[in-house]
Design a protein around this motif. Sequence first.
Motif, PDB file in Angstrom:
ATOM      1  N   LEU A 153      50.283  25.377  18.841  1.00 20.51           N
ATOM      2  CA  LEU A 153      49.625  24.581  19.869  1.00 20.51           C
ATOM      3  C   LEU A 153      49.738  23.099  19.528  1.00 20.51           C
ATOM      4  N   LYS A 154      49.652  22.288  20.568  1.00 24.89           N
ATOM      5  CA  LYS A 154      49.443  20.857  20.408  1.00 24.89           C
ATOM      6  C   LYS A 154      48.335  20.440  21.358  1.00 24.89           C
ATOM      7  N   VAL A 155      47.450  19.587  20.871  1.00 22.66           N
ATOM      8  CA  VAL A 155      46.419  19.007  21.729  1.00 22.66           C
ATOM      9  C   VAL A 155      46.929  17.656  22.194  1.00 22.66           C
ATOM     10  N   THR A 156      46.922  17.450  23.496  1.00 24.73           N
ATOM     11  CA  THR A 156      47.360  16.175  24.054  1.00 24.73           C
ATOM     12  C   THR A 156      46.204  15.505  24.790  1.00 24.73           C
ATOM     13  N   PRO A 157      46.100  14.173  24.699  1.00 32.08           N
ATOM     14  CA  PRO A 157      46.913  13.303  23.854  1.00 32.08           C
ATOM     15  C   PRO A 157      46.579  13.521  22.377  1.00 32.08           C
ATOM     16  N   GLU A 158      47.543  13.289  21.511  1.00 35.75           N
ATOM     17  CA  GLU A 158      47.323  13.494  20.082  1.00 35.75           C
ATOM     18  C   GLU A 158      46.377  12.448  19.503  1.00 35.75           C
ATOM     19  N   THR A 159      46.312  11.290  20.136  1.00 39.13           N
ATOM     20  CA  THR A 159      45.336  10.258  19.790  1.00 39.13           C
ATOM     21  C   THR A 159      44.621   9.855  21.064  1.00 39.13           C
TER      22      THR A 159
ATOM     23  N   ARG B  43      22.949   2.337  13.553  1.00 36.56           N
ATOM     24  CA  ARG B  43      24.251   2.018  14.139  1.00 36.56           C
ATOM     25  C   ARG B  43      24.351   2.477  15.595  1.00 36.56           C
ATOM     26  N   ASN B  44      25.368   1.940  16.260  1.00 34.67           N
ATOM     27  CA  ASN B  44      25.709   2.415  17.591  1.00 34.67           C
ATOM     28  C   ASN B  44      26.281   3.827  17.475  1.00 34.67           C
ATOM     29  N   ASN B  45      26.549   4.475  18.601  1.00 37.67           N
ATOM     30  CA  ASN B  45      27.023   5.859  18.586  1.00 37.67           C
ATOM     31  C   ASN B  45      28.543   5.980  18.477  1.00 37.67           C
ATOM     32  N   TYR B  46      29.196   4.942  18.015  1.00 39.84           N
ATOM     33  CA  TYR B  46      30.634   4.983  17.846  1.00 39.84           C
ATOM     34  C   TYR B  46      31.020   5.872  16.667  1.00 39.84           C
ATOM     35  N   GLY B  47      32.302   6.204  16.589  1.00 37.93           N
ATOM     36  CA  GLY B  47      32.800   7.010  15.479  1.00 37.93           C
ATOM     37  C   GLY B  47      34.157   7.590  15.804  1.00 37.93           C
ATOM     38  N   ASP B  48      34.703   8.348  14.858  1.00 39.21           N
ATOM     39  CA  ASP B  48      35.959   9.041  15.097  1.00 39.21           C
ATOM     40  C   ASP B  48      35.816  10.491  14.656  1.00 39.21           C
ATOM     41  N   VAL B  49      36.393  11.386  15.439  1.00 36.00           N
ATOM     42  CA  VAL B  49      36.241  12.823  15.233  1.00 36.00           C
ATOM     43  C   VAL B  49      37.564  13.519  15.510  1.00 36.00           C
ATOM     44  N   TRP B  50      37.630  14.781  15.065  1.00 41.34           N
ATOM     45  CA  TRP B  50      38.713  15.663  15.468  1.00 41.34           C
ATOM     46  C   TRP B  50      38.282  16.437  16.706  1.00 41.34           C
ATOM     47  N   VAL B  51      39.165  16.530  17.675  1.00 40.15           N
ATOM     48  CA  VAL B  51      38.965  17.421  18.819  1.00 40.15           C
ATOM     49  C   VAL B  51      39.807  18.662  18.556  1.00 40.15           C
ATOM     50  N   VAL B  52      39.164  19.825  18.504  1.00 39.30           N
ATOM     51  CA  VAL B  52      39.813  21.048  18.042  1.00 39.30           C
ATOM     52  C   VAL B  52      39.923  22.050  19.185  1.00 39.30           C
ATOM     53  N   ALA B  53      41.123  22.595  19.355  1.00 42.88           N
ATOM     54  CA  ALA B  53      41.367  23.670  20.320  1.00 42.88           C
ATOM     55  C   ALA B  53      41.685  24.942  19.561  1.00 42.88           C
ATOM     56  N   THR B  54      40.989  26.043  19.892  1.00 43.21           N
ATOM     57  CA  THR B  54      41.208  27.340  19.250  1.00 43.21           C
ATOM     58  C   THR B  54      41.590  28.351  20.318  1.00 43.21           C
TER      59      THR B  54
ATOM     60  N   ARG C 171      44.532  20.236  16.672  1.00 45.54           N
ATOM     61  CA  ARG C 171      43.517  19.204  16.807  1.00 45.54           C
ATOM     62  C   ARG C 171      44.152  17.872  17.143  1.00 45.54           C
ATOM     63  N   ALA C 172      43.336  17.011  17.718  1.00 42.73           N
ATOM     64  CA  ALA C 172      43.750  15.650  18.052  1.00 42.73           C
ATOM     65  C   ALA C 172      42.695  14.691  17.518  1.00 42.73           C
ATOM     66  N   TYR C 173      43.120  13.478  17.272  1.00 38.29           N
ATOM     67  CA  TYR C 173      42.233  12.442  16.753  1.00 38.29           C
ATOM     68  C   TYR C 173      41.620  11.681  17.915  1.00 38.29           C
ATOM     69  N   LEU C 174      40.317  11.501  17.892  1.00 37.81           N
ATOM     70  CA  LEU C 174      39.614  10.796  18.970  1.00 37.81           C
ATOM     71  C   LEU C 174      38.771   9.671  18.389  1.00 37.81           C
ATOM     72  N   VAL C 175      38.971   8.482  18.916  1.00 37.28           N
ATOM     73  CA  VAL C 175      38.149   7.326  18.582  1.00 37.28           C
ATOM     74  C   VAL C 175      37.165   7.112  19.722  1.00 37.28           C
ATOM     75  N   VAL C 176      35.876   7.061  19.382  1.00 32.52           N
ATOM     76  CA  VAL C 176      34.834   6.758  20.362  1.00 32.52           C
ATOM     77  C   VAL C 176      34.288   5.390  19.995  1.00 32.52           C
ATOM     78  N   THR C 177      34.507   4.428  20.860  1.00 40.68           N
ATOM     79  CA  THR C 177      34.182   3.050  20.518  1.00 40.68           C
ATOM     80  C   THR C 177      33.226   2.447  21.542  1.00 40.68           C
ATOM     81  N   VAL C 178      32.914   1.184  21.359  1.00 39.61           N
ATOM     82  CA  VAL C 178      31.949   0.491  22.221  1.00 39.61           C
ATOM     83  C   VAL C 178      32.592   0.178  23.560  1.00 39.61           C
ATOM     84  N   PRO C 179      31.811  -0.174  24.567  1.00 36.19           N
ATOM     85  CA  PRO C 179      32.401  -0.554  25.857  1.00 36.19           C
ATOM     86  C   PRO C 179      33.331  -1.755  25.718  1.00 36.19           C
ATOM     87  N   ALA C 180      34.259  -1.869  26.633  1.00 37.31           N
ATOM     88  CA  ALA C 180      35.096  -3.065  26.704  1.00 37.31           C
ATOM     89  C   ALA C 180      34.291  -4.131  27.442  1.00 37.31           C
ATOM     90  N   TYR C 181      33.746  -5.055  26.710  1.00 38.73           N
ATOM     91  CA  TYR C 181      32.852  -6.047  27.311  1.00 38.73           C
ATOM     92  C   TYR C 181      33.599  -7.038  28.190  1.00 38.73           C
TER      93      TYR C 181
END
Length: 578
Positions: free
Chosen positions: A440-446, A532-543, A558-568
């Motif tokens: 499998l591949k999770v898309t987008p990978e990032t 801290r704010n609720n930002y962070g980076d996690v793996w998104v996993v498909a099984t 799995r794919a890498y996900l960055v959760v960041t602040v709003p674009a001000y």
Amino acid sequence: MRVTQVRVPWLATAALACASAVFAQSAIHAESPDEAAVEAEAGIPVGDPLVREKCGACHAPDAKGNLSRISWMRTTPEGWAQAIKRMVRLNGLYISPEDSRAVVRSLSASHGLAPEEAVAVSYIPEKRIVDETNIPNEAVRGACVSCHAFGQPLSWRRSKVEWKNLQDLHVALYSQAYAQYSRIEGGDDGDGDGPAKPTNGEVALEYMRKAAPLHTPEWAAWSARQGKPRLAGTWLVTASVPGKGRFVGEMTIAPGTAPDEFRTTTTLRSLADGSTMTRSGNGLVYGGYAWRGRSGSGAGTGGPDNLAAEVRETMHFTPDQQRAIGRWFWGEYHEFGYDVKLVRASAAPAVLAVDPGALKAGSRGAQVVLHGHNLPAAPDVADIGLGSGVAVRKVVSASADKLVLTVDVGADAAPGPRDVAVGGAFLERAFPVYRKVDFLKVTPETGLARLGGGKHAKGFQQFEAIGFDNGADGKANTGDDVAIGPIAVTWSIDEFLSVYYDDDTRFVGQIGQNALFTPASDGPNPERRFGRNNYGDVWVVATAKSEKDAFGKPLSARAYLVVTVPAYQRWDQPELSQ
């Protein structure tokens, strides 16, 4: 076009220009005589009276019809709109929205990009987040890609002098540009022997002068043959939306109030559930091929991934005006979109899509639906070809837009794509044959999502799990891998360990079983360490629900996900669509 009408005192503008000239000279090594700011290349004359009126006060005309600066650059409609807004903000330009749009239309035709040049950077106006593979070296990356996508400068064509002027402008306006340009990739060896190493700015300048010159064979050919777009008629549409599946349909394009304006009515049918949707809108064609439009269904609001949302349409028509490709997108961060292809309809039959999207080797009595246009009403089995190893046993039903077939796939059928031929219609790589789901591949990978919910909108991220056959060589991640399509999986998120106290999975948001990641609200969050704010980076996993590996365990990816602040601060150009 929505352009703020402001004036900037001429003295401030003059001071800025002076600062640019002085400060830029210290950014990189001294120029050689042939790099002096005197144009040696032939300019592209500006013949439009409106452009000459609105731009000629500052961009001095010459005897050949050139306007200073403008005649030595070319770019996309988005590039010219960006330039006008900069002139309003910094240089005191006063222009009405109507005149501004007219100037963009004119310059996109006379000083635009050829279709071949524009397609290479189409991901910029299509609002796609891509991993750019066109960056030639780390010096160029440091000089140009530290602040924006490489597609931004590659969307322009400039003379040698104008590329240097662009660097000078960056140094004057952006404090970090001086540091970026003056760095030396890999550092200085400090031995004092041999010529000085070029700075990042020098390397980038030399590259851009060669890769994106003002005059190109492509532009010479297109500027000679460019004509009015003649797009009125019926177009066959195929589309796909991550997480929503594939669609087929028709778009009717009707003439608008001007030769480059059009009205549209589009009907799409889902291959997943058979539902239909009708959209209406309009579009504007720049430079004879670049479609910028918008359409909506009038069905009201729904979730953020609602297919009925109003979309912006960005497409590129081929020079023969027979095909188009692009993206129709929506969302606060343009994160949702249809990937679309258009083919002009004719009396000839056409095959648009095959459902299901893949067939397994050894299948018997599989039902296959061919979706198309003007398909034969009573085809014989012998008239239908589905490629090597795939035999049509029966035509279950036939209509102008759909053939329902029963097929067998040989157990020894080679994995790979198949072409479809029906009654003179032909569709290349219409579907693949596969042996098994090997990985499998999770898309987008990032992926990228943005917190929000208060003053700022959230930015979502849609994922998909795509199954692959290893292909003829039996190895994963090689050139002959066969993409099978979306696979049924369960979704979860795991910690991406980057610091000892990582707790991102508790705070960044949730992923639903429809593979849509919904970010949390923007903080700060008193329940979190250090507030801290609720930002962070996690793996998104498909099984996988059914497919297993050689050890009997469910396939996963799995794919890498960055959760960041709003674009001000956000840059967008909705005015380019009608």
